[in-house]
Write an enzyme that holds these catalytic residues in place. Structure first.
Site, PDB file in Angstrom:
ATOM      1  N   GLU A  81      83.513 -18.738 -56.237  1.00 28.89           N
ATOM      2  CA  GLU A  81      84.531 -19.177 -57.191  1.00 28.89           C
ATOM      3  C   GLU A  81      84.313 -20.623 -57.566  1.00 28.89           C
ATOM      4  OE1 GLU A  81      88.456 -18.277 -55.838  1.00 28.89           O
ATOM      5  OE2 GLU A  81      88.025 -16.142 -55.725  1.00 28.89           O
ATOM      6  N   CYS A 102      82.273 -20.151 -45.835  1.00 25.22           N
ATOM      7  CA  CYS A 102      82.130 -21.459 -45.172  1.00 25.22           C
ATOM      8  C   CYS A 102      82.151 -21.253 -43.662  1.00 25.22           C
ATOM      9  CB  CYS A 102      83.284 -22.368 -45.596  1.00 25.22           C
ATOM     10  SG  CYS A 102      83.143 -24.038 -44.913  1.00 25.22           S
ATOM     11  N   CYS A 109      92.477 -23.667 -44.767  1.00 30.48           N
ATOM     12  CA  CYS A 109      91.669 -23.360 -45.940  1.00 30.48           C
ATOM     13  C   CYS A 109      91.360 -21.868 -46.039  1.00 30.48           C
ATOM     14  CB  CYS A 109      90.373 -24.166 -45.870  1.00 30.48           C
ATOM     15  SG  CYS A 109      89.260 -23.831 -47.238  1.00 30.48           S
ATOM     16  N   SER A 184      82.365 -33.798 -51.334  1.00 34.55           N
ATOM     17  CA  SER A 184      83.383 -33.881 -50.287  1.00 34.55           C
ATOM     18  C   SER A 184      82.856 -33.201 -49.023  1.00 34.55           C
ATOM     19  CB  SER A 184      84.655 -33.187 -50.777  1.00 34.55           C
ATOM     20  OG  SER A 184      85.629 -33.161 -49.764  1.00 34.55           O
ATOM     21  N   SER A 207      86.993 -35.364 -45.857  1.00 37.29           N
ATOM     22  CA  SER A 207      88.218 -34.620 -45.568  1.00 37.29           C
ATOM     23  C   SER A 207      88.726 -35.033 -44.189  1.00 37.29           C
ATOM     24  CB  SER A 207      87.932 -33.116 -45.585  1.00 37.29           C
ATOM     25  OG  SER A 207      87.787 -32.679 -46.910  1.00 37.29           O
ATOM     26  N   HIS A 209      92.398 -35.505 -43.078  1.00 36.53           N
ATOM     27  CA  HIS A 209      93.515 -34.590 -42.814  1.00 36.53           C
ATOM     28  C   HIS A 209      94.285 -34.800 -41.514  1.00 36.53           C
ATOM     29  CE1 HIS A 209      91.907 -32.798 -46.303  1.00 36.53           C
ATOM     30  NE2 HIS A 209      91.044 -32.006 -45.730  1.00 36.53           N
ATOM     31  N   CYS A 324      92.842 -26.414 -54.639  1.00 37.34           N
ATOM     32  CA  CYS A 324      92.012 -26.740 -53.468  1.00 37.34           C
ATOM     33  C   CYS A 324      92.366 -25.840 -52.295  1.00 37.34           C
ATOM     34  CB  CYS A 324      92.271 -28.163 -52.993  1.00 37.34           C
ATOM     35  SG  CYS A 324      91.849 -29.380 -54.187  1.00 37.34           S
TER      36      CYS A 324
HETATM   37  N1  SAH Z   1      83.873 -28.577 -46.954  1.00 38.16           N
HETATM   38  C1  SAH Z   1      84.133 -29.673 -47.811  1.00 38.16           C
HETATM   39  C2  SAH Z   1      84.421 -29.306 -49.258  1.00 38.16           C
HETATM   40  C3  SAH Z   1      85.374 -28.178 -49.542  1.00 38.16           C
HETATM   41  S1  SAH Z   1      87.092 -28.470 -49.415  1.00 38.16           S
HETATM   42  C4  SAH Z   1      85.244 -30.514 -47.224  1.00 38.16           C
HETATM   43  O1  SAH Z   1      85.796 -30.134 -46.198  1.00 38.16           O
HETATM   44  O2  SAH Z   1      85.535 -31.586 -47.750  1.00 38.16           O
HETATM   45  C5  SAH Z   1      87.575 -29.509 -50.694  1.00 38.16           C
HETATM   46  C6  SAH Z   1      88.929 -30.150 -50.449  1.00 38.16           C
HETATM   47  O3  SAH Z   1      90.001 -29.192 -50.467  1.00 38.16           O
HETATM   48  C7  SAH Z   1      88.958 -30.801 -49.095  1.00 38.16           C
HETATM   49  O4  SAH Z   1      89.568 -32.028 -49.051  1.00 38.16           O
HETATM   50  C8  SAH Z   1      89.752 -29.758 -48.337  1.00 38.16           C
HETATM   51  O5  SAH Z   1      90.167 -30.209 -47.156  1.00 38.16           O
HETATM   52  C9  SAH Z   1      90.824 -29.428 -49.346  1.00 38.16           C
HETATM   53  N2  SAH Z   1      91.647 -28.247 -48.978  1.00 38.16           N
HETATM   54  C10 SAH Z   1      91.294 -27.238 -48.171  1.00 38.16           C
HETATM   55  N3  SAH Z   1      92.316 -26.363 -48.026  1.00 38.16           N
HETATM   56  C11 SAH Z   1      93.342 -26.827 -48.762  1.00 38.16           C
HETATM   57  C12 SAH Z   1      94.671 -26.362 -49.049  1.00 38.16           C
HETATM   58  N4  SAH Z   1      95.142 -25.233 -48.518  1.00 38.16           N
HETATM   59  N5  SAH Z   1      95.441 -27.104 -49.870  1.00 38.16           N
HETATM   60  C13 SAH Z   1      94.965 -28.234 -50.438  1.00 38.16           C
HETATM   61  N6  SAH Z   1      93.730 -28.729 -50.214  1.00 38.16           N
HETATM   62  C14 SAH Z   1      92.917 -28.040 -49.391  1.00 38.16           C
END
Ligand code: SAH
Length: 333
Positions: A81, A102, A109, A184, A207, A209, A324
Site C-alpha cells: 500500500e 514488516c 502498527c 523514517s 520513530s 514513541h 500512518c
Molecule cells: N519502520 C519505519 C517506517 C514505517 S512507520 C519506522 O518505524 O519509522 C512510519 C510512521 O508511522 C512511524 O513514525 C510510525 O511509528 C508511525 N505509525 C505506526 N503506527 C501508527 C499508528 N497506529 N498511528 C499513527 N502513526 C503510526
C-alpha cells in the site's frame, strides 16, 4: 509493471536507446510502450511483453479528497500500500512502502501485525511514486515529496531503498529533490551510520514513541536491540557529519506514553539544537486509543514550556485506513 529485463532487452541497441526508454518511463510517464514511437514496432511489442508498464492497482479516495490510497499488486502476487497526501500548500507527498509487511512487530502498527514477507526491489518502490505521478500528470501536477513511512523498515532494506532514492532524485527522471525525501526508521543503528555517509541530502526521521527504554521496549520489540541511548549516539554522529536536522516522531497513545511525566522526560531527550519533534496522534489499529484533545494540549504545553521545538502531524485518510500505521494487505494475513 516490471522493468527488470529492460537493460537486457535493449542490450543489442545503440547505447542512447536505454536512456530514451528510461526517459519515457520516468520523465514522460508513459503507460504503455506503444507510446514510445521512437522504438521500432517490433521492439515496442517485445518491451510490452517483457517489461509491461501497467500498474495493477486499486484506488481509494478519502471523503475530503486530499488523501488517496492505493493497493498495488506485484508480479509475485504480493500486495503493498502507498498513499498520496495532497497538502493545501501545493505539495503532493507520496508515502511509500519499502517492504511487503514488516518484521518489527510494533504494538501500535497494523503492518507490524501482518508479519514480514519480503523486501521490495528498488523499482517496486519507485513504481509506487510513478503510479501517483501518472495520476497527477492528468491534472498537470507532480509528486513533490516522498516519505518512506509506509509498510516496512527502510533500513532493513537499505540497498534497495538507496537505489530507489537515486532513481527518484534523478533530474532527468522524476526529479524529486533530495531535501524533499524523508526516510523514517525505528532506529536501526547500522542504517543510520551508513546513511550519514550518503552524499545526498535526504531527511532522517526516527520513530521514538517513548521517553524511556522500559516503556519503549513494551511497544517496540526492536528496542531491545536498539535502545534510545544508542540511537541518540548514532543520530548525534549523523548530525555532526551532515549538519542536518533530525526529526523524532512521537506517537501519542492514551494511558501509554501521554502523561505529564512522559512529557517532561521527553523534553529532556529532545534537547539538541538540531533535534525536532513531531507529535503524531495514534490512528486506530484496534489496539490502543488516541488521547483526548485536552490531554494532547496539556502534553504539548509542557513541551512548549520546556522549549522543545515540535510540530503536530495533521491526520489524513483515516476513513480509508490510509493514515500512518494503518497499512495492511491481505496476502500476508
Ligand atoms: N519502520 C519505519 C517506517 C514505517 S512507520 C519506522 O518505524 O519509522 C512510519 C510512521 O508511522 C512511524 O513514525 C510510525 O511509528 C508511525 N505509525 C505506526 N503506527 C501508527 C499508528 N497506529 N498511528 C499513527 N502513526 C503510526
Amino acid at each position: 509493471m516490471n522493468l527488470v529485463s529492460l537493460k537486457e532487452i535493449l542490450k543489442g541497441e545503440p547505447k542512447y536507446r536505454l536512456k530514451q526508454g528510461e526517459d519515457a518511463v520516468f520523465k514522460n510517464l508513459i503507460n504503455d510502450w506503444s507510446e514510445a514511437t521512437f522504438f521500432s514496432l517490433e521492439l515496442r511489442q517485445k518491451l510490452n511483453q517483457f517489461c509491461p508498464l501497467a500498474i495493477k492497482a486499486e484506488i481509494l479516495v478519502s471523503k475530503t479528497k486530499d488523501n488517496i490510497k492505493t493497493k498495488i499488486l506485484l508480479d509475485d502476487g504480493a500486495q503493498i500500500e502507498s498513499a498520496l497526501i495532497r497538502h493545501n500548500d501545493g505539495r503532493n507527498t507520496v508515502c511509500v512502502s519499502s517492504q511487503v509487511g514488516c518484521p518489527l512487530a510494533c504494538e501500535f502498527c497494523a503492518t507490524g501485525k501482518m508479519g514480514f514477507k519480503r523486501n521490495l526491489i528498488a523499482i517496486e518502490i519507485v513504481e509506487q511514486v510513478i503510479f501517483f505521478s501518472r495520476l497527477l500528470k492528468k491534472e498537470k501536477e507532480r509528486v513533490t515529496n516522498v516519505v518512506f513511512m509506509g509498510m516496512g523498515e527502510p533500513f532493513l532494506n537499505y540497498e534497495n531503498v538507496m537505489e530507489a532514492i537515486k532513481i527518484l532524485n534523478n533530474k532527468n527522471g522524476l526529479n524529486i529533490g533530495a531535501r524533499h525525501i524523508s526516510v523514517s526508521t525505528i532506529g536501526i543503528i547500522e542504517g543510520i551510520r551508513k546513511f550519514s555517509k550518503e552524499k545526498l541530502q535526504i531527511n532522517l526521521a526516527i520513530s521514538l514513541h517513548a521517553s524511556n527504554n522500559n516503556l519503549r521496549r513494551k511497544i517496540i520489540p526492536a528496542n531491545n536491540k536498539y535502545p534510545i541511548e544508542l540511537i541518540l549516539e548514532a543520530v548525534n554522529e549523523y548530525i555532526k557529519k551532515t549538519k542536518r536536522q533530525v526529526m523524532f516522531e512521537y506517537l501519542l497513545i492514551e494511558n501509554v506514553n501521554d502523561s505529564d511525566d512522559h512529557a517532561f522526560e521527553l523534553a529532556k531527550l529532545i534537547k539538541k539544537p538540531l533535534y525536532f519533534l513531531n507529535i503524531i496522534l495514534y490512528n486506530s489499529t484496534g489496539v490502543f486509543k488516541s488521547p483526548s484533545t485536552k490531554r494532547v494540549m496539556v502534553f504539548k504545553d509542557i513541551l512548549t514550556k520546556k522549549k522543545v521545538k515540535f510540530s503536530q502531524r495533521y491526520r489524513f485518510g483515516q476513513d480509508i485506513k490510509s493514515a500512518c500505521g494503518q497499512f495492511i494487505t491481505k496476502t500476508c494475513l
